[in-house]
Motif scaffolding. Structure first.
Motif, short mmCIF file in Angstrom:
data_model
loop_
_atom_site.label_atom_id
_atom_site.label_comp_id
_atom_site.label_asym_id
_atom_site.label_seq_id
_atom_site.Cartn_x
_atom_site.Cartn_y
_atom_site.Cartn_z
N UNK A 7 0.77 -1.24 0.00
CA UNK A 7 0.00 0.00 0.00
C UNK A 7 0.80 1.28 0.00
N UNK A 8 2.07 1.23 -0.38
CA UNK A 8 2.84 2.47 -0.43
C UNK A 8 2.26 3.41 -1.48
N UNK A 9 2.25 4.68 -1.17
CA UNK A 9 1.76 5.69 -2.10
C UNK A 9 2.76 5.88 -3.24
N UNK A 10 2.30 6.50 -4.30
CA UNK A 10 3.20 6.83 -5.41
C UNK A 10 4.31 7.77 -4.94
N UNK A 11 4.01 8.65 -4.02
CA UNK A 11 5.03 9.57 -3.49
C UNK A 11 6.15 8.80 -2.81
N UNK A 12 5.78 7.78 -2.03
CA UNK A 12 6.80 6.94 -1.38
C UNK A 12 7.55 6.12 -2.41
N UNK A 13 6.84 5.56 -3.36
CA UNK A 13 7.48 4.76 -4.40
C UNK A 13 8.44 5.60 -5.25
N UNK A 14 8.15 6.88 -5.41
CA UNK A 14 9.03 7.73 -6.20
C UNK A 14 10.43 7.81 -5.59
N UNK A 15 10.52 7.71 -4.29
CA UNK A 15 11.83 7.74 -3.63
C UNK A 15 12.59 6.45 -3.94
N UNK A 44 9.80 13.98 -2.45
CA UNK A 44 8.45 14.32 -2.02
C UNK A 44 8.35 14.22 -0.49
N UNK A 45 7.98 15.31 0.18
CA UNK A 45 7.95 15.30 1.64
C UNK A 45 6.96 14.29 2.23
N UNK A 46 5.83 14.10 1.55
CA UNK A 46 4.85 13.12 2.06
C UNK A 46 5.39 11.70 1.91
N UNK A 47 6.07 11.45 0.80
CA UNK A 47 6.68 10.14 0.60
C UNK A 47 7.75 9.85 1.64
N UNK A 48 8.56 10.85 1.95
CA UNK A 48 9.60 10.70 2.97
C UNK A 48 8.96 10.40 4.32
N UNK A 49 7.93 11.16 4.68
CA UNK A 49 7.25 10.95 5.97
C UNK A 49 6.65 9.55 6.05
N UNK A 50 6.05 9.10 4.96
CA UNK A 50 5.43 7.78 4.94
C UNK A 50 6.46 6.68 5.14
N UNK A 51 7.56 6.76 4.41
CA UNK A 51 8.60 5.73 4.54
C UNK A 51 9.24 5.76 5.93
N UNK A 52 9.45 6.96 6.46
CA UNK A 52 10.02 7.08 7.80
C UNK A 52 9.06 6.53 8.86
N UNK A 53 7.77 6.82 8.71
CA UNK A 53 6.78 6.34 9.68
C UNK A 53 6.71 4.82 9.70
N UNK A 54 6.97 4.20 8.56
CA UNK A 54 6.97 2.73 8.48
C UNK A 54 8.30 2.12 8.91
N UNK A 55 9.27 2.96 9.22
CA UNK A 55 10.58 2.47 9.64
C UNK A 55 11.44 1.97 8.49
N UNK A 56 11.11 2.38 7.27
CA UNK A 56 11.86 1.93 6.10
C UNK A 56 13.07 2.80 5.79
N UNK A 57 13.01 4.06 6.22
CA UNK A 57 14.12 4.99 5.99
C UNK A 57 14.32 5.84 7.24
#
Length: 87
Positions: A7-15, A44-57
């Motif tokens: 369920x990663x967003x396109x913003x997260x996938x762009x990273x 993308x700031x939302x992508x970064x936040x999403x990945x960080x919140x999931x502990x991926x980055x």
């Protein structure tokens, strides 16, 4: 690995796509990417936040450190690209 990536967003996938680009260009495993380069590129700031919140980055002000699962995801993206073009 897949459970962390569902369920990663396109913003997260762009990273991950940006990291995959660097993987293809360098031929080496990518462990971090630039978050802000001072020349106009910014992840993308939302992508970064999403990945960080999931502990991926782990995101700093200018760099994004990819955790092991994120690195594996980038490797999987590169492998999928190679398969799709018939390598």
């Amino acid at each position: 690995m897949a459970d962390d990536l569902n369920g990663l967003s396109d913003e997260a996938l762009s990273i991950f796509a940006f990291a995959a680009y660097h993987r293809l260009v360098s031929g080496e495993r990518v462990t971090s990417v630039i978050r802000k380069d001072g020349a106009g590129h910014e992840a993308d700031p939302h992508g970064v936040e999403e990945l960080a919140a999931r502990g991926l980055v782990t995101a700093g002000e200018t760099e994004i450190e990819l955790g092991e699962t994120a690195q594996q995801a980038v490797e999987a993206m590169v492998a999928a690209l190679r398969r799709e073009v018939g390598r």
